[in-house]
Design a protein around this motif. Sequence first.
Motif, PDB file in Angstrom:
ATOM      1  N   GLN A   1       0.856  -1.184   0.000  1.00 45.67           N
ATOM      2  CA  GLN A   1       0.000   0.000   0.000  1.00 45.67           C
ATOM      3  C   GLN A   1       0.889   1.231   0.000  1.00 45.67           C
ATOM      4  O   GLN A   1       1.555   1.522   0.993  1.00 45.67           O
ATOM      5  CB  GLN A   1      -0.903  -0.009   1.239  1.00 45.67           C
ATOM      6  CG  GLN A   1      -1.837   1.177   1.316  1.00 45.67           C
ATOM      7  CD  GLN A   1      -2.758   1.093   2.531  1.00 45.67           C
ATOM      8  OE1 GLN A   1      -3.162   0.012   2.915  1.00 45.67           O
ATOM      9  NE2 GLN A   1      -3.045   2.224   3.122  1.00 45.67           N
TER      10      GLN A   1
ATOM     11  N   GLN B   1      -4.359  -1.294  -1.769  1.00 45.36           N
ATOM     12  CA  GLN B   1      -3.278  -2.269  -1.757  1.00 45.36           C
ATOM     13  C   GLN B   1      -3.088  -2.850  -3.157  1.00 45.36           C
ATOM     14  O   GLN B   1      -4.064  -3.130  -3.865  1.00 45.36           O
ATOM     15  CB  GLN B   1      -3.571  -3.416  -0.786  1.00 45.36           C
ATOM     16  CG  GLN B   1      -3.203  -3.140   0.648  1.00 45.36           C
ATOM     17  CD  GLN B   1      -3.265  -4.398   1.493  1.00 45.36           C
ATOM     18  OE1 GLN B   1      -3.993  -5.335   1.183  1.00 45.36           O
ATOM     19  NE2 GLN B   1      -2.493  -4.433   2.564  1.00 45.36           N
TER      20      GLN B   1
ATOM     21  N   GLN C   1       3.233   0.699   3.229  1.00 46.51           N
ATOM     22  CA  GLN C   1       2.972  -0.418   4.134  1.00 46.51           C
ATOM     23  C   GLN C   1       2.939  -1.716   3.349  1.00 46.51           C
ATOM     24  O   GLN C   1       2.297  -1.813   2.298  1.00 46.51           O
ATOM     25  CB  GLN C   1       1.653  -0.214   4.882  1.00 46.51           C
ATOM     26  CG  GLN C   1       1.712   0.915   5.899  1.00 46.51           C
ATOM     27  CD  GLN C   1       0.463   0.993   6.740  1.00 46.51           C
ATOM     28  OE1 GLN C   1      -0.638   0.776   6.243  1.00 46.51           O
ATOM     29  NE2 GLN C   1       0.618   1.286   8.019  1.00 46.51           N
ATOM     30  N   TYR C   2       3.623  -2.725   3.911  1.00 43.25           N
ATOM     31  CA  TYR C   2       3.702  -4.040   3.285  1.00 43.25           C
ATOM     32  C   TYR C   2       2.957  -5.052   4.156  1.00 43.25           C
ATOM     33  O   TYR C   2       2.857  -4.895   5.385  1.00 43.25           O
ATOM     34  CB  TYR C   2       5.148  -4.467   3.115  1.00 43.25           C
ATOM     35  CG  TYR C   2       5.901  -3.686   2.048  1.00 43.25           C
ATOM     36  CD1 TYR C   2       6.096  -4.218   0.776  1.00 43.25           C
ATOM     37  CD2 TYR C   2       6.395  -2.416   2.305  1.00 43.25           C
ATOM     38  CE1 TYR C   2       6.779  -3.505  -0.205  1.00 43.25           C
ATOM     39  CE2 TYR C   2       7.067  -1.695   1.338  1.00 43.25           C
ATOM     40  CZ  TYR C   2       7.260  -2.240   0.083  1.00 43.25           C
ATOM     41  OH  TYR C   2       7.929  -1.550  -0.876  1.00 43.25           O
ATOM     42  N   GLN C   3       2.465  -6.092   3.509  1.00 44.52           N
ATOM     43  CA  GLN C   3       1.747  -7.141   4.222  1.00 44.52           C
ATOM     44  C   GLN C   3       1.875  -8.441   3.432  1.00 44.52           C
ATOM     45  O   GLN C   3       1.903  -8.425   2.192  1.00 44.52           O
ATOM     46  CB  GLN C   3       0.274  -6.769   4.380  1.00 44.52           C
ATOM     47  CG  GLN C   3      -0.534  -7.728   5.232  1.00 44.52           C
ATOM     48  CD  GLN C   3      -1.991  -7.303   5.332  1.00 44.52           C
ATOM     49  OE1 GLN C   3      -2.652  -7.080   4.324  1.00 44.52           O
ATOM     50  NE2 GLN C   3      -2.501  -7.187   6.553  1.00 44.52           N
TER      51      GLN C   3
ATOM     52  N   GLN D   1      -0.010 -12.114   2.902  1.00 43.79           N
ATOM     53  CA  GLN D   1      -1.266 -12.836   3.094  1.00 43.79           C
ATOM     54  C   GLN D   1      -1.026 -14.301   2.769  1.00 43.79           C
ATOM     55  O   GLN D   1      -0.494 -14.622   1.701  1.00 43.79           O
ATOM     56  CB  GLN D   1      -2.362 -12.253   2.207  1.00 43.79           C
ATOM     57  CG  GLN D   1      -2.637 -10.777   2.473  1.00 43.79           C
ATOM     58  CD  GLN D   1      -3.658 -10.194   1.513  1.00 43.79           C
ATOM     59  OE1 GLN D   1      -4.054 -10.842   0.528  1.00 43.79           O
ATOM     60  NE2 GLN D   1      -4.087  -8.960   1.773  1.00 43.79           N
TER      61      GLN D   1
ATOM     62  N   ASN E   1      -3.638 -12.989   7.592  1.00 41.82           N
ATOM     63  CA  ASN E   1      -2.879 -11.811   7.176  1.00 41.82           C
ATOM     64  C   ASN E   1      -1.837 -11.491   8.236  1.00 41.82           C
ATOM     65  O   ASN E   1      -2.095 -11.626   9.437  1.00 41.82           O
ATOM     66  CB  ASN E   1      -3.784 -10.590   7.004  1.00 41.82           C
ATOM     67  CG  ASN E   1      -4.664 -10.711   5.771  1.00 41.82           C
ATOM     68  OD1 ASN E   1      -4.347 -11.447   4.850  1.00 41.82           O
ATOM     69  ND2 ASN E   1      -5.770 -10.000   5.768  1.00 41.82           N
TER      70      ASN E   1
ATOM     71  N   ASN F   1       0.734  -8.718  10.123  1.00 45.33           N
ATOM     72  CA  ASN F   1       0.631  -7.318  10.507  1.00 45.33           C
ATOM     73  C   ASN F   1       1.107  -6.425   9.360  1.00 45.33           C
ATOM     74  O   ASN F   1       1.883  -6.855   8.498  1.00 45.33           O
ATOM     75  CB  ASN F   1       1.494  -7.057  11.744  1.00 45.33           C
ATOM     76  CG  ASN F   1       2.925  -7.501  11.531  1.00 45.33           C
ATOM     77  OD1 ASN F   1       3.205  -8.693  11.427  1.00 45.33           O
ATOM     78  ND2 ASN F   1       3.840  -6.566  11.451  1.00 45.33           N
ATOM     79  N   LEU F   2       0.616  -5.199   9.349  1.00 49.85           N
ATOM     80  CA  LEU F   2       1.112  -4.218   8.390  1.00 49.85           C
ATOM     81  C   LEU F   2       2.463  -3.698   8.868  1.00 49.85           C
ATOM     82  O   LEU F   2       2.637  -3.391  10.051  1.00 49.85           O
ATOM     83  CB  LEU F   2       0.130  -3.059   8.246  1.00 49.85           C
ATOM     84  CG  LEU F   2      -1.193  -3.375   7.534  1.00 49.85           C
ATOM     85  CD1 LEU F   2      -2.163  -2.218   7.690  1.00 49.85           C
ATOM     86  CD2 LEU F   2      -0.962  -3.685   6.067  1.00 49.85           C
TER      87      LEU F   2
ATOM     88  N   ALA G   1       5.297  -0.828   8.084  1.00 48.86           N
ATOM     89  CA  ALA G   1       5.609   0.410   7.359  1.00 48.86           C
ATOM     90  C   ALA G   1       7.087   0.436   7.009  1.00 48.86           C
ATOM     91  O   ALA G   1       7.946   0.219   7.865  1.00 48.86           O
ATOM     92  CB  ALA G   1       5.235   1.625   8.196  1.00 48.86           C
TER      93      ALA G   1
END
Length: 1004
Positions: A588, A595, A643-645, A647, A661, A663-664, A666
Motif C-alpha cells: 500500500q 493495496q 505499508q507491506y503485508q 497474506q 494476514n 501485521n502491516l 511500514a
Amino acid sequence: MVDFWCQKWKLPLLLCLTGLLQWDLCSGQIQVQIQKGPLYRVKGYPISIFCNTTGFTGPSERDFEFILKKQNMELNMISTSDPNFAYGLFSGRIRKKEIYVERLSGSSVVLWIKDLQESDAGDLLCATLHTGGGYLGDYDDEAKLNVIADTLEASYSGSPSQSLSEGDPLQLECQVSSQTFQHTHLSVTWFLHGEEDENPRPIITLDKDLTVKPGAGFEDRYRAGLISMDKVEDTTYRLKMPQVAQSDQGKFFCKAIEWIQDPDRSWTQIAHKTTTPCDVEIKRIEVAPEAGSFSVNLKASKGPLQEGDALDIRCSVNAQNLPGHFFSVTWLKDQQRVAQIGSSGVLTVFDSYKDRENAAEMRAVKTSHMDYLLTVRSARTEDHGQYQCEVWQENMNEDGTFKKIQKQMSSPETVSITAKESNLAVVMLMKDAVTEGDALHVSCSVSGFKGPLSVSWQHKKDPGASFSDVVSLTHEGVMKDVGARYQSRNVQTFHSPAGNFTLQLGASAISDSGEYKCIVSEWTVQSNGEMKAITQSQQKAITVKSIESLMVVSLTSRTSNVPIDSPVQLLCRVRGPRVSLALRWMFQPHNSTVQTNILSISHTGEMEWRADQRNYQLNIQAQPEDTRFTLMVPRASKQQKGQYQCQVDAYQKDVQKAFKNSNLLAVIVNKPDSKMSLFSPTSRLETTVDTDAKLECSVMKTTTNTSRFTVTWMFGSQVLLTMDLDAVVKFGPAAGLEMDQRIRLEIRQKQNFQMTIQQVRTSDSGQYHCEVEEWLQDPLGDWYSLKKMSVSTELVVKEKASDLKMNKADTQLKVEEGKQVKLKCSVEGIGSDPTLRYSLTWMFNQYQSSSSALLTYSHDGRLKYKSFDSELEGRLHFSTPEVGVFHLTIHRSIQEDRGRYYCEVQQYQLDCKGQWSHKASDTSGFTNVTVQLIGDSEKQTDPLGTALGVTIPLICFLVLVIILLLIKDHKRDSELKKKKECLWAENNPLTPLPEKTCAAEDYS
C-alpha cells in the motif's frame, strides 16, 4: 693460504650449526593433548577426562587449567596452580571434592567430575601454563563434551524370594533397556551375594560384545552346563542353574552397564543400573542312612495362589545307590490320584484331569534322576486341597515287568487357590490436542491382567451428549462394530503384546474433538468352561485444533527505515502445522488506501509477479519450526515507501483450510542527508547607474556526482527567474516586460550560477536571493529534492557623481526697517543641460532658534508657502529669472525679519522613461540680515561696510570671469554627452517630452 681457507669454511659451518639449533628448537615445541572428542557422557554419573603435554623443557611438573567454553563465554573450571581460578559455577563443587584433578605424572593429569550436570556440557579446554621464553607449539587443546539423559533401565519382576532344595533348578530373569539416541552397547552380569560374602560375586556376564564369561569360582559349573545365561528377545536376560548347591544360597541380582565407543576407539562405561534382589534359600537333603532305603519330599508352589496362576508340585526321591533302583511316582490330591509316572517313564493321567492335559493346561515330567514335577499352567479354585506324593520302589522282572518292593509317602502339603481378584487397570495415554488433518491417536495402557483382553472405543463431542460407538476389538483380535459416523472414515484399532490398545483416526476433523472412552475387558474361563469378563474403563478429552487457530503469520524487518537506494529486507514468518502454503505480498503506497499485489505464490508452487520483477528478489526457506518468505528490495525508491503485508493461505490436500494476514509493516524510505553547501562571492555589490551588475552563487559541495540543481533568483520576495533541472530558464513576475530584457542567467563551469542585470538603475537596488535546490534520481528514475539553500546579495546602484554646487559664500545684509530685503541663491556652473531641473526651499533661522521653511519651489514649477504667518506670506515674493538662480524679496521689512537665510536645492534629471528622478542636493551659504531702525544708519559710520563696498565688487568681478570659463567648458561636455542621453530639443528645455524613447531602450 691456510688462514684463507679457514676463514672460508667458517660461514658454512656457522650456517650448519644454526640449522641444527633451529631443528632442535622445532623438535622441542609444546604439544597439549586432551582426550579426543566429541565425548558423550550421562548426567549424574562420574566421568574422567585425561590431558597431557609433551615437548616441553624446564621443570618436570607442568600446571594445567581446565576451561569450559560455551556460546560467547568461557568459564574457568579448575587449575592445578591457582585455587581461586574457578568461577562461582564450579567453586562450590570443587570445595566438596566433586570436581578435582588427579595427577598421573608431571606432564599428565585426569579431570574428575563425580556428578555430571547438564551445565557441564560444552567445549572443554585443557591448557598448560607458559613458563617463560618464546611461545612454541600448542599450549591448549579442547574436546566437545555432550551431556545426555540417563535412559538405562534394569528391573527384576519375579518373586522376591524362593525356597529350593539342593539339586533343584533355578531360573531368574531381569529386563534391561536403553533409549539413548547414541549408539551404545549393554553388558549384563548376574551377581550372588551370600551370607558369608563380603562383596557380591559375579556369576556370569553377557558382555557388550555378546560374549558370555563366567565369574570367578563358577568356571567349572559353566563348562559343565550347570550355569548359563540367555538373551530372550531384546530386553530379557535369563539366568539358568539346573542344579543349585548349598553354596548358592543368598541374594541374586543383575547389574546392567551401558558402554559407548569414544572417537579414540576405546569403550567407556557411561551408566549402570542394579535390580532389586531375589533371596534364594537352599535346603539340604536328608539321605536315608540304611542301604536300600529312600525318602520322599514334596514341595508345592509358594502361596497364596489365585485363579490363573501356575501350580508346581515337585516330588523328590532320596536314596543310596539311587540310579540302580526304579520308582513309580503318583501325585495325590485329597487322597485322589491325579497323575502317575511309572518306573518305565509312562505318564498316566486320571479321571477329569485328562481333559486338562489334552488342553495343555497340565503336564507331569521327570526333570532329573531324582525329581518329578507336576505343573498346572492355569490353576482353578477346584485345585485347592491337600497334595501328597506316593512313591513305590520297584524291581524289574526278567520279562520286563516291574514288581513293587516298598512304598513311601511324602508329608502332605496344603495348596490354597483363591478366586482371582482382578488387578486390571486402565490408563488413557494421548495428547491433549492434535492438529486438524493429522492422524488422531488415542492409547489405552492396560496393566494387572492375565487373561485375554478386548476393547471398545466410544466418543462424545459435547459434555452433555451421550457416548457413541467408534470401533471394537474382540479378545480374539477381530475388529467389529464400527460406528455409523466412522463407516467412511479410516478408523483402526491395534493391540500390542504389552497390553496397550490404540485407536487411530486418519485425517482428523474439528468434529473429532471431545471425550474418548476406552472400555477394556479381561476374559477368564470359569470351572464350567464359560468365559467371564472383568471390565475397566477410562475416558479423556482431546481437542482437534484447526489449522487456522495454530497458524501465526508475522512480518518483520531490520531495515524498515532506510535511505533511498539502500536495500530493504522483509521477513514473513509462517508458524504452524506443516501444510501447503500460498502467499501474496501486498503493498500500500504512502498516502494511498489501495493495496496492490507484488507477487503471488500458489500452494502448488507457481509464482506470478504482478510488479516489476527487476525491483524485487524473493527467498523461501523451510525451517523445522516455521517457513520463511523473504522479500528483498535491492535498491529502495520513494515509490516503494508505504505499508507491506503478506497474506497466507493454508491448504490440505488441495483444500483451503485457513487464511491469515500478517501485521502491516511500514517501510520508510528517507532522502539521504544532503551535503550541499552554497557560496556567494560577496554579500554587497555596489555599482553605478547604466553599468552591468553580475550576481553569483556557487555550489561548493554536492551529495553525489550525479546531483542536479534548480535555481531561483528573487528580488526581495518576488521571483525574477527560475532554471529547472533541464537548464530551461523562465522569467518570474518580478522581471516585468522591461526588466526581462536586461537580465540573463549563465552557468559558469558546472555549479556556478551567474545572473547579469544590464544597465542597472537605482530602482534595481535591493536584496537579491539565489535559491538553489539539490535533486537526485532514485533507482526508478524519479527525481527528488534533497535540500534547498539560499544566499543573499545586496545590490546598491548609485547615481553618477553630480555636478550640482551651490554658492557657499556667507554675506551680510543691512536694511532699514520698511525697506525691501533682496535675497539670492544660485547654482554654480549651471550649464545648459535641458534634462536638469531644480527644486528649492528657502530656509530662515532667527537667532537662537531652529530653522524653518518659508516656501518651496518644485522642479515642476509649483510654489508652496510653508510659513504659518499670513502677514509674512503677503510680504514674500519669489522669482527665478534664469535656470539655477533664485530670488526672494521681503517687502516692508520689520525687526522680526532679522536672522540667517539660506536655500536647499535638489537637482532632478529626466530618465529614459520620461520620469524626473532625484539626482543630487546641496545647500547655499548663509545671508545674515540686519534690519535697522530708521535714523540709526545716519548716526553711525560702519568702517566694515566701507571696506566691503570696495572688496565685494572686486570679488564679484573675479567670480563672473570664473563662471564664464566654466560655462564654456560645460557646453563642450554637454555636446559630447548628448549622443548618449535622451534626445531632447537642445534649445527648448521647457518643451514637452519627446516622442522617441531612450537609446538604452533601443538597445533592448
